[in-house]
Design a protein around this motif. Structure first.
Motif, PDB file in Angstrom:
ATOM      1  N   LEU A 154       0.833  -1.201   0.000  1.00  0.00           N
ATOM      2  CA  LEU A 154       0.000   0.000   0.000  1.00  0.00           C
ATOM      3  C   LEU A 154       0.863   1.246   0.000  1.00  0.00           C
ATOM      4  CD1 LEU A 154      -2.863   1.202   0.186  1.00  0.00           C
ATOM      5  CD2 LEU A 154      -2.682   1.018   2.682  1.00  0.00           C
ATOM      6  N   GLY A 155       1.913   1.250   0.811  1.00  0.00           N
ATOM      7  CA  GLY A 155       2.803   2.404   0.855  1.00  0.00           C
ATOM      8  C   GLY A 155       3.461   2.692  -0.476  1.00  0.00           C
ATOM      9  N   ALA A 156       3.705   1.660  -1.266  1.00  0.00           N
ATOM     10  CA  ALA A 156       4.359   1.838  -2.564  1.00  0.00           C
ATOM     11  C   ALA A 156       3.396   2.306  -3.642  1.00  0.00           C
ATOM     12  CB  ALA A 156       5.014   0.534  -2.995  1.00  0.00           C
ATOM     13  N   ALA A 174      -4.861   4.075  -9.965  1.00  0.00           N
ATOM     14  CA  ALA A 174      -5.579   2.832  -9.731  1.00  0.00           C
ATOM     15  C   ALA A 174      -4.589   1.714  -9.456  1.00  0.00           C
ATOM     16  CB  ALA A 174      -6.443   2.489 -10.941  1.00  0.00           C
ATOM     17  N   SER A 175      -4.846   0.950  -8.388  1.00  0.00           N
ATOM     18  CA  SER A 175      -3.924  -0.118  -8.004  1.00  0.00           C
ATOM     19  C   SER A 175      -4.700  -1.297  -7.442  1.00  0.00           C
ATOM     20  CB  SER A 175      -2.928   0.364  -6.939  1.00  0.00           C
ATOM     21  OG  SER A 175      -2.138   1.421  -7.434  1.00  0.00           O
ATOM     22  N   PHE A 176      -4.122  -2.485  -7.656  1.00  0.00           N
ATOM     23  CA  PHE A 176      -4.649  -3.708  -7.069  1.00  0.00           C
ATOM     24  C   PHE A 176      -3.520  -4.370  -6.296  1.00  0.00           C
ATOM     25  CE2 PHE A 176      -4.955  -8.412  -7.794  1.00  0.00           C
ATOM     26  CZ  PHE A 176      -5.849  -8.644  -6.766  1.00  0.00           C
ATOM     27  N   LEU A 177      -3.750  -4.616  -5.005  1.00  0.00           N
ATOM     28  CA  LEU A 177      -2.735  -5.188  -4.131  1.00  0.00           C
ATOM     29  C   LEU A 177      -3.283  -6.481  -3.541  1.00  0.00           C
ATOM     30  CD1 LEU A 177      -2.137  -1.894  -2.102  1.00  0.00           C
ATOM     31  CD2 LEU A 177      -1.090  -2.516  -4.281  1.00  0.00           C
ATOM     32  N   ARG A 178      -2.391  -7.463  -3.362  1.00  0.00           N
ATOM     33  CA  ARG A 178      -2.841  -8.710  -2.756  1.00  0.00           C
ATOM     34  C   ARG A 178      -1.733  -9.327  -1.937  1.00  0.00           C
ATOM     35  NH1 ARG A 178      -5.462 -13.031  -6.566  1.00  0.00           N
ATOM     36  NH2 ARG A 178      -7.288 -11.712  -6.178  1.00  0.00           N
ATOM     37  N   SER A 179      -2.097  -9.831  -0.768  1.00  0.00           N
ATOM     38  CA  SER A 179      -1.184 -10.598   0.065  1.00  0.00           C
ATOM     39  C   SER A 179      -2.006 -11.664   0.767  1.00  0.00           C
ATOM     40  CB  SER A 179      -0.464  -9.711   1.084  1.00  0.00           C
ATOM     41  OG  SER A 179       0.492 -10.453   1.808  1.00  0.00           O
ATOM     42  N   GLY A 180      -1.829 -12.908   0.363  1.00  0.00           N
ATOM     43  CA  GLY A 180      -2.637 -13.974   0.922  1.00  0.00           C
ATOM     44  C   GLY A 180      -4.105 -13.747   0.644  1.00  0.00           C
ATOM     45  N   PRO A 181      -4.965 -13.854   1.645  1.00  0.00           N
ATOM     46  CA  PRO A 181      -6.409 -13.692   1.442  1.00  0.00           C
ATOM     47  C   PRO A 181      -6.881 -12.241   1.450  1.00  0.00           C
ATOM     48  CG  PRO A 181      -5.989 -14.308   3.692  1.00  0.00           C
ATOM     49  CD  PRO A 181      -4.657 -14.294   3.018  1.00  0.00           C
TER      50      PRO A 181
END
Length: 381
Positions: free
Chosen positions: A175-177, A183-190
């Motif tokens: 998120l910080g990056a 527009a951004s899509f971020l994912r870490s595990g679930p």
């Protein structure tokens, strides 16, 4: 089916409410927070512990009450050398933005007022509706809660009904990056985070539609400003007709004039399809959340209305039964205390129905056309 476990958020120094497994050797922590009553103390503690940087993005930041506590905490952080960046919306914080800017800049913080009212003359009408607090890329708070006394309980007053998530782990570093990357899509595990940018909130809407279309047992949905488009209405009625239990928790009173009329004109359509409708009247409903099949939670700043398609918004998806069950319990509790709407109550006199349809349709069409106008202006830039 979801489990009936008590929802008891833990303090920041205690055991996490949920540990979500990600890559080997790491975990994502996710805490569901009930309104400002639970969120504000944790947010203020995170600010007090900040070592390197703080990013706060919020639509409404009030000057008095809890707003003064946040302002003091941010000033103190800036003075001890933490890099503090604050962004407030020019419309949502119209009465306080000048004071906030002067106070924070005097302490060495960076402040931006997103599209102040003067920008209307230049055709920039879209808003920054996000609610994000990120501290040291280690802890983040996202949801629908602004900074103001209305969002917390006071004695017998429960405060506005709303939700937020506290996230810890790699998702915060991501998120910080991406906070300034559109527009951004971020994912870490679930855990997934969607930030709408210049393209608006259409991708966020698609996440809701995909969840509803994939529902097999139950859809619980709480939305404050519920002006869904035809495609969204069809998705909900299709789900109900194929046997999914669809429950809508909607505002029995609203802080936005005529918003209820635009929503109520859809009641007959939903009820005839088998959708259950409940109106929250104990306070103002401000939540934007859904739980699907007790496994899948969506929560954020994104409203199901035309303006959220063009504003800057956030949406968090959590595909983990423990957190989703906590959100379902929150929804169940509020549904149980809300007013149940039945089809007979929609059978008003022909004049009343006509007036409701006219006002509601006019509000909905105005919102759609205004959003379309804003979207075209943004695309030209």
């Amino acid at each position: 089916m979801r489990t009936e476990a008590a929802f008891v958020p833990q303090p920041m120094t205690g055991v996490p409410a949920s540990l979500l497994p990600v890559a080997p050797g790491g975990v994502e922590e996710c805490f569901l927070l009930d309104g400002g009553t639970e969120a504000y103390p944790r947010m203020l503690e995170a600010i007090a512990r900040a070592r390197e940087h703080i990013h706060l993005e919020v639509y409404t930041f009030e000057r008095e009450g809890v707003g003064a506590r946040f302002l003091d905490a941010l000033v103190a952080a800036a003075r001890r050398g933490v890099r503090v960046k604050v962004m407030v919306d020019g419309w949502g914080s119209v009465t306080t933005s000048r004071y906030l800017t002067q106070t924070l800049r005097a302490a060495g913080a960076k402040v931006r007022v997103f599209n102040p009212l003067t920008s209307l003359c230049l055709g920039r009408s879209w808003r920054n509706h996000r609610k994000i607090l990120l501290v040291d890329d280690e802890v983040a708070f996202l949801g629908g809660i602004n900074i103001g006394d209305a969002y917390a309980a006071h004695g017998d007053d429960p405060g506005w009904a709303d939700l937020a998530l506290e996230l810890r782990g790699d998702i915060c570093r991501q998120l910080g990056a991406k906070l300034t990357a559109g527009a951004s899509f971020l994912r870490s595990g679930p855990v997934s985070v969607f930030l709408s940018g210049l393209g608006g909130g259409h991708r966020l809407r698609k996440q809701y539609l995909a969840a509803i279309d994939g529902a097999k047992e139950e859809v619980l949905l709480a939305h404050a400003y519920f002006l869904p488009d035809t495609g969204f209405v069809r998705a909900l009625t299709r789900a109900a007709r194929r046997g999914v239990k669809v429950v809508l928790l909607l505002a029995g009173r609203s802080d936005v004039i005529f918003a209820r009329a635009a929503t109520m004109r859809l009641y007959g359509t939903f009820l005839r399809a088998g959708v259950h409708i409940h109106e929250w009247t104990a306070s103002t409903l401000h939540a934007k959340a859904a739980v699907v099949d007790g496994q899948h939670l969506l929560v954020g700043s994104f409203n199901l209305d035309p303006l959220s398609l063009v504003n800057l918004e956030t949406l968090v998806e959590v595909r983990e039964p423990g957190v989703a069950a906590q959100a379902a319990l929150w929804l169940d509790k509020h549904v149980a205390q809300a007013r149940h709407v039945v089809l007979d109550q929609c059978a008003r006199s022909p004049l009343q129905r006509w007036l409701l349809d006219v006002v509601g349709l006019a509000v909905a069409r105005f919102a759609e056309r205004f959003a379309s106008f804003i979207g075209r202006r943004r695309q030209r830039r």
